[in-house]
Structures are given as structure tokens and as C-alpha cells.
Design an enzyme around this catalytic site. Structure first.
Site, PDB file in Angstrom:
ATOM      1  N   SER A 123      36.725  40.474  35.733  1.00 28.69           N
ATOM      2  CA  SER A 123      37.078  39.212  35.079  1.00 28.69           C
ATOM      3  C   SER A 123      35.888  38.270  35.171  1.00 28.69           C
ATOM      4  O   SER A 123      35.054  38.387  36.083  1.00 28.69           O
ATOM      5  CB  SER A 123      38.282  38.576  35.779  1.00 28.69           C
ATOM      6  OG  SER A 123      38.528  37.270  35.321  1.00 28.69           O
ATOM      7  N   TYR A 178      42.595  35.580  43.391  1.00 30.22           N
ATOM      8  CA  TYR A 178      42.323  36.428  42.218  1.00 30.22           C
ATOM      9  C   TYR A 178      40.821  36.497  41.970  1.00 30.22           C
ATOM     10  O   TYR A 178      40.264  37.582  41.766  1.00 30.22           O
ATOM     11  CB  TYR A 178      43.041  35.850  41.004  1.00 30.22           C
ATOM     12  CG  TYR A 178      42.865  36.666  39.745  1.00 30.22           C
ATOM     13  CD1 TYR A 178      43.644  37.786  39.507  1.00 30.22           C
ATOM     14  CD2 TYR A 178      41.923  36.310  38.782  1.00 30.22           C
ATOM     15  CE1 TYR A 178      43.495  38.539  38.354  1.00 30.22           C
ATOM     16  CE2 TYR A 178      41.764  37.043  37.631  1.00 30.22           C
ATOM     17  CZ  TYR A 178      42.550  38.167  37.416  1.00 30.22           C
ATOM     18  OH  TYR A 178      42.389  38.904  36.272  1.00 30.22           O
TER      19      TYR A 178
END
Length: 276
Positions: free
Chosen positions: A140, A153
Site C-alpha cells: 500500500s 495498518y
């Protein structure tokens, strides 16, 4: 890599980017091994794709080491070899770290980092035996620069990116390719179904589609790139703000303002669509 009759394992393969990636590999002639928690969703994508190619489904928890080992044994038994692993499964409990439960913190680490590391470790001997292969880890942009409101995350994706690049160095000179796809926001349920809790900063970056991500995953299996950021301008921005944190802090208010505007527009469009 020619994907005809190659065997591809995709985690998180029933929805979003995983399902789009399954469709792309099916069009390329690959055999598919699709992994997700929910059998019903896996069966739906399998029914869709079986007219094109062979598909096996494995409802399982990717953080279960015994299930992961069994996955590779069964994939080899069904198709004779394993050639590609796409680590796409992900979990995100959003909010300031102090508001996230200990259970959710652990699940993010288990699903986003521990599981792909373990699956990579298990995949490599199979790819060596096949004579060639690729492992693509879906990271990501949050793994390229810290994202407030997504601390854990972000940490798992930083770790996954670092792991990918390090193991890619270990495998130099083999026929095994490792690479990371680092997308920004993607127009899938992973974000859109929880839009109110997604940070405004996230929506400051252009949305990619699941199909665009899938196409990049197939390209990464064969090209010489170790990482692909999506979109490229966002990749440049994350590099800049990671190297120069003061730049990130300076421009964050402007990016968050833009993100709020984009989020309002997206919610309005979703409301109109639901009402029509």
C-alpha cells in the site's frame, strides 16, 4: 511469464482486487487456487470463472499456519505445480491507535504481515521445483509513508514492503520474481463500504480500480520492477514525504481538505446510486 496452464494462488481471491486478479489470470489461461474466509463468495467467483479455466477454492484463515501448508500441498496435488502466489488478503481496523482493540491490532499484524511472510516462505520451494515463478505482495502507499489514523495498518504494509524487497535480493539469480504492488485508495468495498471511517488524507489521492491493480499484478510477474506504486504521482509524493517528513506535515492540511471534498462527492454519488 506465459501464464497458460500455470498455477496461481490468490489470497483474498473472492472480492475486490483479488477477484479482479483471478479474472485477469483466467483470461491469460492460468489455473486458479482462490483463498478467502467465506465459502459462499469463493463459490460465486469459481462459478463465474470455471467456464474459462480450472478453479479450486480454499475457504481458510491465512493466519493459520497449518492451513497454509495444506493449501500448497493441495494446490500441487490438483495441478502438479505452483508458479505464482499473490498475497492480497488484507484487514484494516481504522482509527487512532488508542481506539483500536487489541484483537484488531493483532489481526492486522497476522493477516497483513505474518501471513504473507509465512506464505512466501512456504511458496519458494514450490516455485524452485517448478523452475520459475513469482510472488506478488499487495502492499500500500500507506507502507511508503506514515498515515495517521492507520498506524498499525501502515506499519504492516511498511513491513511487507521491506520483506518483499529484502527477499527479492536473496533470490537474485534465480527464476523467482518478488515484487510489491503499492496502491493508494482503490474503488472496492475494502474502502467504499467503510467510507466514513477512512481518513480524509486517503481520499486526497486518485482512486484506482481493481482491474487496474490486477493488470499491474500480472505485469509485475514478468517485468524487472521490484515495486509498482499506483498512481505513480502518489508514489512520488509518498517518497517525498517519507524522506522529508516536514514536507508531509506542511502539506497535510491541504491534502486533507482536498480529501474531504472528494469524500463528500463520493458519498453523494453513492447515495444517488442507491436511490436510483
Amino acid at each position: 511469464m506465459n501464464f497458460e496452464d500455470k498455477t496461481v494462488i490468490i489470497t483474498g481471491g473472492s472480492e475486490g482486487v483479488g477477484a479482479a486478479t483471478a479474472r485477469a489470470f483466467a483470461r491469460a489461461g492460468a489455473n486458479l487456487v482462490l483463498v478467502a474466509r467465506t465459502r459462499k463468495n469463493l463459490e460465486a467467483i469459481a462459478v463465474e470463472l470455471r467456464p474459462q479455466t480450472r478453479v479450486e477454492i480454499f475457504p481458510m484463515d491465512v493466519s493459520d499456519a497449518d492451513a497454509c501448508a495444506n493449501l500448497f500441498r493441495k494446490a500441487e496435488y490438483e495441478f502438479g505445480a505452483v508458479h505464482v502466489l499473490v498475497n492480497n488478503a488484507g484487514y484494516h481496523a481504522r482509527g487512532p491507535v488508542e481506539s483500536v482493540s487489541a484483537e484488531d491490532l493483532g489481526t492486522m499484524i497476522d493477516v497483513n504481515l505474518k501471513a504473507p511472510i509465512l506464505l512466501c516462505r512456504m511458496a519458494i520451494p514450490y516455485l524452485r521445483e517448478a523452475g520459475e515463478g513469482a510472488i506478488i505482495n499487495v502492499a500500500s502507499l500507506a507502507g511508503r509513508t506514515p498515515v495517521p489514523g492507520a498506524a498499525t495498518y501502515s506499519a504492516t504494509k511498511f513491513g511487507l514492503r521491506a520483506f518483499t524487497l529484502a527477499v527479492a535480493e536473496e533470490l537474485v539469480g534465480t527464476n523467482i520474481k518478488l515484487a510489491a504492488l503499492s496502491p493508494g485508495p482503490i474503488d472496492t468495498g475494502f474502502i467504499m463500504d467503510n467510507i466514513d471511517n477512512v481518513t480524509d488524507l486517503t481520499f486526497s489521492q486518485p482512486l484506482s480500480t481493481a482491474d487496474e491493480c490486477a493488470n499491474e499484478i500480472l505485469k509485475l510477474c514478468s517485468n524487472d520492477k521490484r515495486e509498482r506504486s499506483m498512481p505513480p504521482i502518489s508514489g512520488f509524493l509518498t517518497t517525498l514525504t517519507n524522506l522529508l517528513p516536514w514536507v508531509g506535515r506542511a502539506i497535510r492540511p491541504l491534502l486533507e481538505k482536498k480529501g474531504r471534498r472528494v469524500k463528500r462527492a463520493l458519498k453523494s454519488a453513492m447515495h444517488k446510486q442507491a436511490s436510483s
